[in-house]
Each structure stands twice: as structure tokens, then as C-alpha cells.
Scaffold this motif. Sequence first.
Motif, PDB file in Angstrom:
ATOM      1  N   ASP A   1      34.768 -84.087  83.986  1.00 52.80           N
ATOM      2  CA  ASP A   1      36.050 -83.257  83.092  1.00 52.80           C
ATOM      3  C   ASP A   1      36.388 -83.235  82.205  1.00 52.80           C
ATOM      4  OD1 ASP A   1      37.637 -85.748  84.100  1.00 52.80           O
ATOM      5  OD2 ASP A   1      38.761 -84.448  85.114  1.00 52.80           O
ATOM      6  N   VAL A   2      36.077 -83.806  80.483  1.00 51.47           N
ATOM      7  CA  VAL A   2      36.374 -84.025  79.623  1.00 51.47           C
ATOM      8  C   VAL A   2      35.119 -84.174  79.448  1.00 51.47           C
ATOM      9  CG1 VAL A   2      37.745 -85.527  77.891  1.00 51.47           C
ATOM     10  CG2 VAL A   2      38.416 -85.750  80.486  1.00 51.47           C
ATOM     11  N   PRO A   3      35.289 -83.360  77.562  1.00 56.92           N
ATOM     12  CA  PRO A   3      34.484 -83.372  76.199  1.00 56.92           C
ATOM     13  C   PRO A   3      33.791 -84.552  76.314  1.00 56.92           C
ATOM     14  CG  PRO A   3      35.982 -81.649  75.921  1.00 56.92           C
ATOM     15  CD  PRO A   3      36.901 -82.077  76.864  1.00 56.92           C
ATOM     16  N   LEU A   4      32.857 -84.920  75.909  1.00 55.82           N
ATOM     17  CA  LEU A   4      31.997 -85.819  75.296  1.00 55.82           C
ATOM     18  C   LEU A   4      32.813 -86.220  74.115  1.00 55.82           C
ATOM     19  CD1 LEU A   4      28.744 -85.786  76.128  1.00 55.82           C
ATOM     20  CD2 LEU A   4      30.171 -86.831  77.111  1.00 55.82           C
ATOM     21  N   ALA A   5      33.152 -85.570  73.442  1.00 57.38           N
ATOM     22  CA  ALA A   5      33.420 -85.741  72.383  1.00 57.38           C
ATOM     23  C   ALA A   5      35.306 -86.302  71.845  1.00 57.38           C
ATOM     24  CB  ALA A   5      33.334 -84.630  71.229  1.00 57.38           C
ATOM     25  N   LYS A   6      35.435 -85.929  72.700  1.00 57.71           N
ATOM     26  CA  LYS A   6      37.256 -86.577  73.559  1.00 57.71           C
ATOM     27  C   LYS A   6      37.113 -87.864  74.410  1.00 57.71           C
ATOM     28  CE  LYS A   6      39.864 -82.133  73.220  1.00 57.71           C
ATOM     29  NZ  LYS A   6      38.756 -81.117  72.980  1.00 57.71           N
ATOM     30  N   ILE A   7      36.113 -87.990  74.782  1.00 56.68           N
ATOM     31  CA  ILE A   7      36.248 -89.663  75.360  1.00 56.68           C
ATOM     32  C   ILE A   7      36.222 -90.832  74.319  1.00 56.68           C
ATOM     33  CG2 ILE A   7      34.686 -90.689  76.837  1.00 56.68           C
ATOM     34  CD1 ILE A   7      33.960 -88.539  78.249  1.00 56.68           C
TER      35      ILE A   7
ATOM     36  N   SER B   1      27.603 -79.337  75.329  1.00 56.87           N
ATOM     37  CA  SER B   1      28.990 -80.642  75.479  1.00 56.87           C
ATOM     38  C   SER B   1      28.557 -81.421  74.587  1.00 56.87           C
ATOM     39  CB  SER B   1      28.670 -81.375  76.810  1.00 56.87           C
ATOM     40  OG  SER B   1      27.052 -81.922  76.419  1.00 56.87           O
ATOM     41  N   SER B   2      27.843 -81.043  72.521  1.00 56.74           N
ATOM     42  CA  SER B   2      27.459 -81.494  72.062  1.00 56.74           C
ATOM     43  C   SER B   2      28.601 -80.763  70.775  1.00 56.74           C
ATOM     44  CB  SER B   2      26.174 -81.546  71.445  1.00 56.74           C
ATOM     45  OG  SER B   2      25.706 -81.812  70.166  1.00 56.74           O
ATOM     46  N   LEU B   3      28.873 -81.933  70.142  1.00 51.52           N
ATOM     47  CA  LEU B   3      29.757 -80.858  68.922  1.00 51.52           C
ATOM     48  C   LEU B   3      29.152 -80.645  67.962  1.00 51.52           C
ATOM     49  CD1 LEU B   3      33.020 -80.933  67.989  1.00 51.52           C
ATOM     50  CD2 LEU B   3      33.105 -83.447  67.103  1.00 51.52           C
ATOM     51  N   ARG B   4      27.769 -81.934  67.313  1.00 52.95           N
ATOM     52  CA  ARG B   4      26.764 -81.264  66.609  1.00 52.95           C
ATOM     53  C   ARG B   4      25.878 -80.003  66.826  1.00 52.95           C
ATOM     54  NH1 ARG B   4      21.412 -81.286  67.807  1.00 52.95           N
ATOM     55  NH2 ARG B   4      21.046 -82.064  69.954  1.00 52.95           N
ATOM     56  N   ARG B   5      25.889 -79.659  68.403  1.00 48.58           N
ATOM     57  CA  ARG B   5      24.959 -78.235  68.759  1.00 48.58           C
ATOM     58  C   ARG B   5      26.025 -77.648  68.078  1.00 48.58           C
ATOM     59  NH1 ARG B   5      22.145 -80.411  74.141  1.00 48.58           N
ATOM     60  NH2 ARG B   5      20.654 -81.082  72.999  1.00 48.58           N
ATOM     61  N   LYS B   6      27.286 -77.561  68.661  1.00 47.19           N
ATOM     62  CA  LYS B   6      28.730 -76.574  68.362  1.00 47.19           C
ATOM     63  C   LYS B   6      28.901 -76.051  66.990  1.00 47.19           C
ATOM     64  CE  LYS B   6      33.537 -76.055  68.849  1.00 47.19           C
ATOM     65  NZ  LYS B   6      34.687 -76.665  68.871  1.00 47.19           N
ATOM     66  N   ALA B   7      28.879 -77.204  65.828  1.00 47.56           N
ATOM     67  CA  ALA B   7      29.356 -76.854  64.724  1.00 47.56           C
ATOM     68  C   ALA B   7      28.110 -75.966  63.798  1.00 47.56           C
ATOM     69  CB  ALA B   7      29.709 -78.427  64.038  1.00 47.56           C
ATOM     70  N   GLN B   8      26.405 -77.193  64.325  1.00 40.09           N
ATOM     71  CA  GLN B   8      25.586 -76.047  63.794  1.00 40.09           C
ATOM     72  C   GLN B   8      24.918 -74.373  64.129  1.00 40.09           C
ATOM     73  OE1 GLN B   8      21.723 -78.453  62.855  1.00 40.09           O
ATOM     74  NE2 GLN B   8      22.741 -79.735  64.273  1.00 40.09           N
TER      75      GLN B   8
ATOM     76  N   GLY C   1      28.811 -91.261  66.065  1.00 35.78           N
ATOM     77  CA  GLY C   1      28.209 -91.304  67.338  1.00 35.78           C
ATOM     78  C   GLY C   1      28.256 -89.672  68.559  1.00 35.78           C
ATOM     79  N   CYS C   2      28.506 -89.109  69.744  1.00 30.73           N
ATOM     80  CA  CYS C   2      29.233 -88.375  70.250  1.00 30.73           C
ATOM     81  C   CYS C   2      30.121 -87.447  69.756  1.00 30.73           C
ATOM     82  CB  CYS C   2      29.746 -88.279  71.839  1.00 30.73           C
ATOM     83  SG  CYS C   2      27.897 -88.784  72.495  1.00 30.73           S
ATOM     84  N   GLN C   3      31.141 -87.828  68.679  1.00 33.18           N
ATOM     85  CA  GLN C   3      32.890 -86.984  68.086  1.00 33.18           C
ATOM     86  C   GLN C   3      32.559 -87.057  66.354  1.00 33.18           C
ATOM     87  OE1 GLN C   3      32.247 -90.502  68.637  1.00 33.18           O
ATOM     88  NE2 GLN C   3      33.085 -91.982  67.481  1.00 33.18           N
ATOM     89  N   ILE C   4      31.737 -87.441  66.610  1.00 31.47           N
ATOM     90  CA  ILE C   4      31.001 -86.439  64.644  1.00 31.47           C
ATOM     91  C   ILE C   4      29.441 -85.418  64.196  1.00 31.47           C
ATOM     92  CG2 ILE C   4      30.334 -87.541  62.311  1.00 31.47           C
ATOM     93  CD1 ILE C   4      31.904 -89.859  63.053  1.00 31.47           C
ATOM     94  N   PRO C   5      29.960 -84.426  64.299  1.00 31.09           N
ATOM     95  CA  PRO C   5      28.843 -83.460  64.214  1.00 31.09           C
ATOM     96  C   PRO C   5      27.752 -83.784  62.977  1.00 31.09           C
ATOM     97  CG  PRO C   5      30.739 -82.509  62.746  1.00 31.09           C
ATOM     98  CD  PRO C   5      31.191 -84.402  63.867  1.00 31.09           C
ATOM     99  N   ILE C   6      27.019 -84.529  63.295  1.00 34.02           N
ATOM    100  CA  ILE C   6      26.110 -84.755  62.160  1.00 34.02           C
ATOM    101  C   ILE C   6      24.551 -84.310  62.780  1.00 34.02           C
ATOM    102  CG2 ILE C   6      27.212 -86.451  61.036  1.00 34.02           C
ATOM    103  CD1 ILE C   6      25.511 -88.297  62.739  1.00 34.02           C
ATOM    104  N   GLY C   7      22.872 -84.212  62.106  1.00 36.69           N
ATOM    105  CA  GLY C   7      22.220 -83.799  62.674  1.00 36.69           C
ATOM    106  C   GLY C   7      21.419 -84.539  61.679  1.00 36.69           C
TER     107      GLY C   7
END
Length: 310
Positions: A49-55, A127-134, A240-246
Motif C-alpha cells: 500500500d506504499v509506493p516503492l519510491a517511498k519505502i 509503481s516505478s519512478l523511472r517509468r513515471k519520469a520518462q 535504487g527504486c527511488q531514483i529516476p534513472i534508466g
Amino acid sequence: MKQKLVIGTRGSKLALWQANHVAACLRERYPEVTIELKNMVTTGDKILDVPLAKIGGKGLFTKELEVAMLSGEIDLAVHSLKDMPTELPEGLVLAAVTNRVDPGDALISPKYKTLDKLPAKARVGTSSLRRKAQLLNARPDLTIVDLRGNLDTRLKKLTTENLDAILLAVAGLRRLGWDEHITQVLPQDVCLPAVGQGALAIEARGNDAETLAMLEFLNHEPTRQATLAERAFLAEVEGGCQIPIGVYGQAGDGEVTLNAVIMSPDGKEVVRDTLTGQVENAPKLGRMLAVRMLESGGREILAKLFEIEK
């Protein structure tokens, strides 16, 4: 040679497919050896119930398996390589990296089919900050909705949460035979994959020479070299999951080519770069590209992100 190997795995459909795939390869290679699977639940499986980026933290989907390996409860674990931290616990090693399947990201949109056909303010789940940003970089008019759960759960949420589209890894869908759900594979100039996406990692104890020798045949060297460069890039950026890089590496003809992007979460700030070098220098290549991109504006993007999280 050992007469029995115990494989640790998460209990999701995809994780079980991956573990059973490796088990089948081992049984074919060593028909006289008993291969068993042991299902385990990881922290990432428990917190839905919590976004991966926030865990935050690393090893959300690997830690419990690694503890079991170090205690001798299991002999090896099968992971999606993209879930593995760049630093492994002392005593454990990456025994093999399998031949990578499609590393891309799939858009699933039964109604609109492709990214360019999605209407303004369309609701897209990931659920991915990487996908969201791109995604926001390509389509800043979209509404991104957090989406957690196993693949089958996320596919169901496409309907139950009234979403116009969701993003999932192509590899997972193809491994489960769910290709028919894919309406578009996003081109890499729109969405670069996560580190190691599409490859399986087999982790084992570093002092377990018998098991390591038995796993050698599963290793695909071009994929290993390409992902070594990717993982070195990630380690240098400390992401990690919390950083938007590809980042995506390809190895062939003695060389590795690495393409990478660092973005702000809203997709407005972007640093892109590419680098090619000798395959034997794969980790060095990853670190060099990371340093170059950090110095070209990536460090400022990440500093703002860390400031927001405080």
C-alpha cells in the motif's frame, strides 16, 4: 557434485516461473540431482500500500532469500536482476546472469493502444519512478497513478481502478505467456529500462564451490558484461527504486555500449548520454558514464530529489 539443490524463490507467478525455469535447466543438465523449490515472502511482497519510491532501502525483494542462503537453508536464489542491489551481502555472489529477453517496457492500453493515442489527462498506472519520469517527459499531460502488486494484480487493476493504461516489463509478460496484453513496446528513446531488466540473476554463497560450478552453464557472458556496466553505473550514481534513472547496455564484438538517462521525477530536467568501450572494461565504463552525467547536471537533479524526500 551435490546430489541436492534447494532454490529459494518468492511466491508470485512470475517469480515461480523464473525459479521453475532455472530448476528445469538444472534437472536437464544434472538428471541425477534432486532440485527443490522453497517459497519465501520478502519485505517488498508484504508492503503493497506504499509506493516503492517511498519505502526506500535496497533489497526489498531479495533480503529474506539472502538470509536463508547465508544460513544454509537454501543453496541458491533466482531473482529478476533489476531487483538486486548493486552491493551483495558479504558471503554471497552473483553466480550467473541468464540470456536477457526483451528489456523493454510495455504499454498496456486495450482502448488507446499506444502512448501517442492516449488522451490528455489519461490515467496511467506504474509503481516505478523511472517509468513515471520518462513517461511525463514524453507526455507531461498524463496523470500518473501509483500501481503496486504482482503482474496479475496490476493487470486486474487496469479495469478495477479505471485506468487508461499501465506500464509493465515486457520480459515478465512474455515469460508468463501474456504477450497478448502488450499494445505497445515503448521505444528506448522514450523509456530506457531499469538496470538488469529482462535478465535473471542466480545468487549463491561465495564459498560454495560445488554449487557455483554447477551454475556456470546458466551464465550468458554478453548479458553479464552488459549488466555489469549497468550495475556499475547505478552504484556510482548510488541509485535504487527511488531514483529516476534508466540505463541499458549491449555487448558484442568485444565492446559494450551504454545508454543512460537521469531525470527529475516530473520529467522536466533531463541528462542523457552514451558511451562505448572495451568489454573487459565494462564496470569501468559504467562508472565513467555515471561520473560524466553527474557532472553534466545529474548531480543537481538528484540533489533536488533528495531534498524533497527529507
